[in-house]
Design a protein around this motif. Structure first.
Motif, PDB file in Angstrom:
ATOM      1  N   ASN A   1       0.859  -1.189   0.000  1.00 45.16           N
ATOM      2  CA  ASN A   1       0.000   0.000   0.000  1.00 45.16           C
ATOM      3  C   ASN A   1       0.891   1.234   0.000  1.00 45.16           C
ATOM      4  OD1 ASN A   1       0.839   0.488   2.639  1.00 45.16           O
ATOM      5  ND2 ASN A   1      -0.972  -0.456   3.550  1.00 45.16           N
ATOM      6  N   CYS A   2       0.357   2.365   0.410  1.00 46.45           N
ATOM      7  CA  CYS A   2       1.105   3.628   0.297  1.00 46.45           C
ATOM      8  C   CYS A   2       2.262   3.738   1.274  1.00 46.45           C
ATOM      9  CB  CYS A   2       0.176   4.804   0.551  1.00 46.45           C
ATOM     10  SG  CYS A   2      -1.022   5.032  -0.736  1.00 46.45           S
ATOM     11  N   PHE A   3       2.296   2.896   2.283  1.00 46.31           N
ATOM     12  CA  PHE A   3       3.236   3.122   3.377  1.00 46.31           C
ATOM     13  C   PHE A   3       4.378   2.110   3.325  1.00 46.31           C
ATOM     14  CE2 PHE A   3      -0.874   4.793   4.463  1.00 46.31           C
ATOM     15  CZ  PHE A   3      -0.541   6.097   4.792  1.00 46.31           C
TER      16      PHE A   3
ATOM     17  N   LEU B   1     -22.786  -5.798   6.313  1.00 47.56           N
ATOM     18  CA  LEU B   1     -22.273  -5.476   4.982  1.00 47.56           C
ATOM     19  C   LEU B   1     -22.762  -6.481   3.944  1.00 47.56           C
ATOM     20  CD1 LEU B   1     -18.594  -4.449   5.777  1.00 47.56           C
ATOM     21  CD2 LEU B   1     -20.693  -3.111   5.970  1.00 47.56           C
TER      22      LEU B   1
ATOM     23  N   ARG C   1     -21.146  -8.350   1.892  1.00 48.30           N
ATOM     24  CA  ARG C   1     -20.462  -9.596   2.240  1.00 48.30           C
ATOM     25  C   ARG C   1     -19.854  -9.369   3.627  1.00 48.30           C
ATOM     26  NH1 ARG C   1     -17.729  -8.883  -2.836  1.00 48.30           N
ATOM     27  NH2 ARG C   1     -19.005  -9.745  -4.504  1.00 48.30           N
TER      28      ARG C   1
ATOM     29  N   VAL D   1     -17.797  -9.182   7.031  1.00 50.85           N
ATOM     30  CA  VAL D   1     -16.340  -9.185   7.225  1.00 50.85           C
ATOM     31  C   VAL D   1     -16.011  -9.385   8.696  1.00 50.85           C
ATOM     32  CG1 VAL D   1     -15.965  -7.616   5.275  1.00 50.85           C
ATOM     33  CG2 VAL D   1     -16.189  -6.683   7.579  1.00 50.85           C
TER      34      VAL D   1
ATOM     35  N   PHE E   1     -12.717  -8.544  11.728  1.00 52.72           N
ATOM     36  CA  PHE E   1     -11.439  -7.928  12.099  1.00 52.72           C
ATOM     37  C   PHE E   1     -10.980  -8.600  13.383  1.00 52.72           C
ATOM     38  CE2 PHE E   1     -13.892  -4.796   9.800  1.00 52.72           C
ATOM     39  CZ  PHE E   1     -12.983  -4.240   8.915  1.00 52.72           C
TER      40      PHE E   1
ATOM     41  N   ARG F   1      -2.717  -7.868  13.202  1.00 48.55           N
ATOM     42  CA  ARG F   1      -4.088  -7.492  12.848  1.00 48.55           C
ATOM     43  C   ARG F   1      -4.511  -8.327  11.644  1.00 48.55           C
ATOM     44  NH1 ARG F   1      -7.163  -3.221  10.498  1.00 48.55           N
ATOM     45  NH2 ARG F   1      -8.895  -2.765  11.914  1.00 48.55           N
TER      46      ARG F   1
ATOM     47  N   ARG G   1      -7.800  -9.336   8.952  1.00 51.06           N
ATOM     48  CA  ARG G   1      -9.151  -9.039   8.493  1.00 51.06           C
ATOM     49  C   ARG G   1      -9.468  -9.898   7.278  1.00 51.06           C
ATOM     50  NH1 ARG G   1      -7.590  -2.943   6.427  1.00 51.06           N
ATOM     51  NH2 ARG G   1      -6.416  -3.644   4.648  1.00 51.06           N
TER      52      ARG G   1
ATOM     53  N   ARG H   1      -6.194 -11.156   5.343  1.00 48.03           N
ATOM     54  CA  ARG H   1      -5.077 -10.209   5.224  1.00 48.03           C
ATOM     55  C   ARG H   1      -4.497  -9.976   6.609  1.00 48.03           C
ATOM     56  NH1 ARG H   1      -7.733  -5.815   1.154  1.00 48.03           N
ATOM     57  NH2 ARG H   1      -8.114  -7.320  -0.501  1.00 48.03           N
TER      58      ARG H   1
ATOM     59  N   ASP I   1      -7.931   2.639   5.455  1.00 48.71           N
ATOM     60  CA  ASP I   1      -7.522   1.315   4.985  1.00 48.71           C
ATOM     61  C   ASP I   1      -8.642   0.292   5.193  1.00 48.71           C
ATOM     62  OD1 ASP I   1      -5.451  -0.226   3.835  1.00 48.71           O
ATOM     63  OD2 ASP I   1      -5.034  -1.120   5.790  1.00 48.71           O
ATOM     64  N   ASP I   2      -9.271   0.360   6.358  1.00 48.92           N
ATOM     65  CA  ASP I   2     -10.368  -0.586   6.626  1.00 48.92           C
ATOM     66  C   ASP I   2     -11.595  -0.269   5.767  1.00 48.92           C
ATOM     67  OD1 ASP I   2      -8.987  -2.131   8.382  1.00 48.92           O
ATOM     68  OD2 ASP I   2      -9.845  -1.254  10.205  1.00 48.92           O
TER      69      ASP I   2
ATOM     70  N   PHE J   1     -10.889  -1.497   2.332  1.00 50.04           N
ATOM     71  CA  PHE J   1     -11.010  -2.960   2.288  1.00 50.04           C
ATOM     72  C   PHE J   1     -12.478  -3.368   2.176  1.00 50.04           C
ATOM     73  CE2 PHE J   1     -12.105  -6.304   5.481  1.00 50.04           C
ATOM     74  CZ  PHE J   1     -11.840  -7.413   4.687  1.00 50.04           C
ATOM     75  N   MET J   2     -13.327  -2.745   2.979  1.00 47.43           N
ATOM     76  CA  MET J   2     -14.746  -3.124   2.952  1.00 47.43           C
ATOM     77  C   MET J   2     -15.402  -2.730   1.629  1.00 47.43           C
ATOM     78  SD  MET J   2     -16.017  -2.520   6.899  1.00 47.43           S
ATOM     79  CE  MET J   2     -14.957  -1.218   7.483  1.00 47.43           C
TER      80      MET J   2
ATOM     81  N   TRP K   1      -7.451   4.433  -1.779  1.00 47.74           N
ATOM     82  CA  TRP K   1      -7.318   5.001  -0.440  1.00 47.74           C
ATOM     83  C   TRP K   1      -5.846   5.051  -0.074  1.00 47.74           C
ATOM     84  CZ3 TRP K   1      -9.437   0.307  -1.635  1.00 47.74           C
ATOM     85  CH2 TRP K   1      -8.793  -0.832  -1.155  1.00 47.74           C
ATOM     86  N   GLY K   2      -5.526   5.982   0.808  1.00 45.80           N
ATOM     87  CA  GLY K   2      -4.136   6.162   1.213  1.00 45.80           C
ATOM     88  C   GLY K   2      -3.670   7.565   0.912  1.00 45.80           C
TER      89      GLY K   2
ATOM     90  N   GLN L   1      -4.834  10.488   5.749  1.00 46.10           N
ATOM     91  CA  GLN L   1      -5.027   9.888   4.427  1.00 46.10           C
ATOM     92  C   GLN L   1      -6.515   9.990   4.102  1.00 46.10           C
ATOM     93  OE1 GLN L   1      -4.524   5.517   4.311  1.00 46.10           O
ATOM     94  NE2 GLN L   1      -4.040   5.583   6.492  1.00 46.10           N
TER      95      GLN L   1
END
Lengths: 93, 374
Positions: free
Chosen positions: A10-12, A45, A47, A49, A51, A58, A60, A69, B315-316, B319-320, B331-332, B347
């Motif tokens: 991701n971005c980080f 939701l 679908r 989910v 966490f 962490r 999810r 993940r 981020d969450d 994801f959803m 996102w980010g 972000q």
């Protein structure tokens, strides 16, 4: 092989997130998690989910799908990843 | 891609394309390649044709000043490195810029001692004009780089005024039109810009792997990419004339056939600007009503919206939206990390629409975020 692993980005630059494709769905996986994980489901939701979090990891995923993940702390990635994968190897048959 | 996917990531790459675009790419791949600058009157030159159709969008009068390349990053690198900046030179730019500008500038700072001054944006991502004006005259930059529009919030900058200020301060002006060309024309010559970088795969509706750089006839860049041009092969240096001066190597002919088809299609099907502006406003209002924290620029903006959900990380939420609702969004940091302190957030999630986004898709996206907020 009981599971497949692939790093996701991701971005980080310090993000250490890996996808695991399991032979069971997220709901069944959740039932196997040890008590040091606190988990919550969101059933509203489209679908549903989940966490889950321990002090260091962490996780999810979707309850009805077989990919989770996992985000590890960058400082102890190797140790934590090895521990999780050893645990996965023990509990998923 | 899941056929039920809702695609709201057009600020990254627009999709779908008009049907003529993939058809043109496929046809080009099955036909004999072009003559690579060696053709005569009767030979069709795809690159020349693309340049000519880009002229009115860029607001330029000489199509030969448009060098074509892989993408906007290629163009921005050609512009930034082509300026031959050296130790002590200063570049003035904004916190809204993309990494395709930030990283070359960082490289120049580290390797060559070229300094950069960044102007803040307001809370909606629009560059602060008064700060820009002051910095331009305080620092006397050699180059000013201005994004036409923030890729994070959609806020369009007043490039006419910023260009005027830059020129008055003695700087060359580079406009990054990656987020606007195809949605908003640039009018480069009217605003006295020196360079405009653009990409073909966003609002121009062309394929990935297409982009370009227009350079004023008053400015001579050093070529950043050097190699074969198909002509003047007996010379050890790049040809002096544009666009060959900046176009080393074989061009991405199939993708430019796609871009040509997109440009022709867009000419025959003018963008219903009001409709798209209404859609982004409807999306913003819908998200605000359900409690999302929406960044809403006033005035001119592109069809982009950034938001957060209180109490849930981007981020969450991302994801959803992607896994639970098949919504393709981003996102980010959106490759523009410097803007976030100015926006006051860490972000964001970003929905970006195109002319093909439907009301049903907008309603679906709002409904999905409502479910996540709970």
């Amino acid at each position: 092989m009981r599971f497949e692993v692939k790093k996701t980005n991701n971005c980080f630059s310090d993000a250490e997130t890996y996808e695991y494709k399991l032979p069971i769905d997220g709901d069944a996986f959740l039932a196997l998690l040890p008590p040091n994980f606190s988990s919550r489901k969101n059933l509203k939701l489209r679908r549903p989910v989940f966490f889950s979090e321990s002090e260091t990891i962490r996780i999810r995923g979707m309850l009805a799908f077989d990919i989770i993940r996992v985000s590890f702390p960058s400082a102890s990635l190797i140790d934590e990843k090895e521990k999780l994968e050893a645990w996965l190897g023990d509990v998923i048959v | 891609m899941n056929k039920n996917t809702v695609y709201l990531n057009n600020a990254a790459t627009s999709w779908p394309k008009p049907a003529c675009v993939p058809e043109a790419v496929a046809r080009a791949l099955s036909e004999r390649p072009g003559a690579m600058h060696r053709g005569g009157i009767e030979d069709f030159d795809i690159f020349d044709s693309v340049r000519r159709l880009l002229m009115p969008l860029l607001g330029v009068s000489n199509h030969n000043q448009i060098a074509l390349g892989f993408n906007a990053t290629w163009a921005l690198n050609a512009a930034i490195f082509g300026m031959k900046l050296s130790k002590g030179d200063l570049v003035l730019t904004t916190n809204a810029e993309h990494n395709s500008i930030l990283r070359p500038l960082h490289y120049l700072e580290q390797r060559c001692g070229v300094k950069t001054h960044f102007v803040h944006t307001n809370k909606s991502g629009r560059a602060d004009l008064s700060e820009f004006n002051k910095a331009a005259f305080d620092y006397k930059p050699k180059l000013c780089i201005i994004t036409h529009s923030s890729n994070v919030t959609g806020a369009v900058n007043d490039i006419a005024e910023m260009s005027r200020i830059s020129k008055a301060a003695g700087a060359a002006v580079l406009i990054d039109a990656s987020q606007t060309l195809g949605y908003i024309n640039v009018c480069a010559e009217e605003i006295s810009a020196d360079m405009v970088a653009f990409t073909g795969h966003k609002y121009l509706l062309g394929p990935q792997g297409t982009g370009g750089l227009w350079v004023s006839e008053n400015l001579k860049l050093e070529p950043h990419l050097i190699g074969g041009t198909g002509v003047n092969s007996d010379m050890p240096t790049m040809p002096d004339e544009m666009p060959l001066h900046l176009e080393a190597g074989t061009g991405n002919e199939p993708s430019f056939y796609g871009l040509l088809a997109a440009l022709k299609w867009a000419g025959e099907n003018p963008l219903p600007k009001t409709g798209l502006a209404d859609k982004i406003d409807k999306l913003a209002e819908g998200l605000k009503e359900i409690g999302a924290l929406v960044i809403s620029p006033s005035g001119l903006k592109t069809p982009v919206i950034s938001f957060n959900v209180p109490g849930v990380s981007a981020d969450d939420v991302g994801f959803m939206l992607s896994d639970s609702y098949d919504i393709v969004c981003r996102w980010g940091l959106h490759c523009a990390p410097r803007i976030f302190p100015d926006l006051g957030v860490m972000q964001t999630l970003r929905f970006s629409l195109s002319r093909f986004t439907t009301d049903d898709e907008i309603n679906y996206a709002i409904s999905a975020v409502r479910d996540i907020i709970g």
